[in-house]
Design a protein around this motif. Structure first.
Motif: not given
Length: 364
Positions: A243-244, A253-260
């Motif tokens: 749930n955002r 809430g920030d899913a763009t600051a990291v990469s896998v």
């Protein structure tokens, strides 16, 4: 493997119970009580049905007058521990089953409050909510202000819409608003047991009314450390569902600051009973909080798949930092899960967003 809890309620236990009753109420027919409880079906009864049998036979052999029967129980209930480690769960059940006459309402409510200290009355109050919701919820609210923490806990735990191991409350799944005054009263309770019950009640409500719990979370979060814990534990299902709004409340809430990168499975094929591992690297383009979870898609007996979410970690990552993770997961059969052969998968979830899936075979 631990012995089933139902085996604790054996002849020796029941003989002790009969002796306790006989000591305070001499007319009690102890031998007849034991014979009636321990009939030819006793060994086949599971735990809850053993409680039911004991309660039914207590009604048969205690005084026929309900208030007088409660008077006998009052003299022995303290011998059976507390709700955390007690064995007298059939005492609240006795009140649940045989205290429903309207003329006995007051003495029944008093008994439920007394007995919850020794064996929680959380299940026993639920038929009374169904019988007379308005009157019972007024009683529950009064209990929420009780001096005893076990009674205050009963006020919250007893009205959970989906309390495990007992009947649900369909009216509260449809409209949980009658519960809210109790949760408001108890959300800052000094007892951690009471606050945990508030959180569990919130989590129940979130399964049918996520918007309501999200709004409460926004209102309650940030006031103090203990209440923040209540809010987060109460939102655990919403967090697992990604749930955002709720993730944002807790800083995830920030899913763009990291990469896998380098997401890999340990073995493409394992056998039931073995472990499998997976590993990955997490890199950031700015400092942020990170909640890491993974979902395992299990093959069911029907051949269909069902996902279970597991939390890996929560924490922070610095700007331009890279962290490496390895996690081992067991596929050994346990009491709550039996594994079945077939194609399984592990999906990495970062701040509520899926970031890659690994497939592998589970063999018999």
């Amino acid at each position: 493997m631990p012995e089933p809890l139902k085996n604790y309620y054996n002849r020796a236990f029941l003989e002790g119970l009969a002796e306790d009753i006989k000591r305070v109420h001499d007319p009690f027919a102890a031998d007849d009580f034991l014979e009636a409880v321990l009939d030819s079906t006793w060994e086949s009864l599971e735990l809850l049905n053993r409680f039911l049998r004991i309660a039914e036979k207590l009604r048969e052999f205690l005084p026929a007058d309900y208030p007088e029967a409660l008077g006998v129980i009052d003299k022995i209930v303290m011998n059976y521990g507390t709700w955390l480690d007690g064995s007298g769960w059939f005492f609240p059940l006795f009140v649940e089953l045989y205290g429903q006459d309207p003329e006995h309402w007051d003495i029944t409510m008093d008994a439920l409050a007394r007995y919850t200290v020794y064996a929680s009355s959380e299940s026993a109050v639920r038929p009374y909510i169904i019988i007379d919701e308005e009157r019972m919820m007024a009683q529950m609210y009064a209990w929420s202000k009780h001096e005893n923490e076990d009674v205050r806990r009963l006020a919250s735990e007893g009205c959970r819409p989906q309390l495990p191991w007992t009947q649900s409350l369909p009216s509260f799944k449809k409209d949980p608003s009658p519960i809210l005054p109790i949760l408001e009263q108890l959300k800052d309770d000094p007892s951690p047991w009471v606050r945990r019950s508030v959180a569990n009640n919130l989590n129940d409500i979130s399964k049918t009314h996520p918007e309501l719990v999200t709004q409460l979370a926004k209102e309650w979060h940030g006031q103090n450390k203990d209440l923040d814990w209540v809010v987060k534990h109460g939102c655990r299902t919403l967090l697992k569902k990604g749930n955002r709004e709720v993730l944002t409340i807790f800083g995830y809430g920030d899913a763009t600051a990291v990469s896998v990168q380098s997401l890999a499975i340990g073995a493409p094929t394992i056998a039931i009973g073995e472990d499998n591992t997976f590993s990955f690297e997490l890199s950031s383009n700015k400092a942020t909080k990170v909640r890491l979870e993974y979902g395992v898609d299990y093959v069911k007996a029907t051949g269909k798949r069902s996902r279970k979410i597991f939390q890996l970690s929560e924490g922070s990552i610095k700007e331009n930092e890279t962290k490496r993770y390895t996690r081992k997961h067991s596929f050994k059969d346990v009491s709550v899960r039996k594994h079945h052969p077939g194609s399984h998968s592990i999906t990495l979830i970062v701040n509520g967003v899926e970031q890659g899936t690994l497939d592998f075979e589970l063999e018999a």
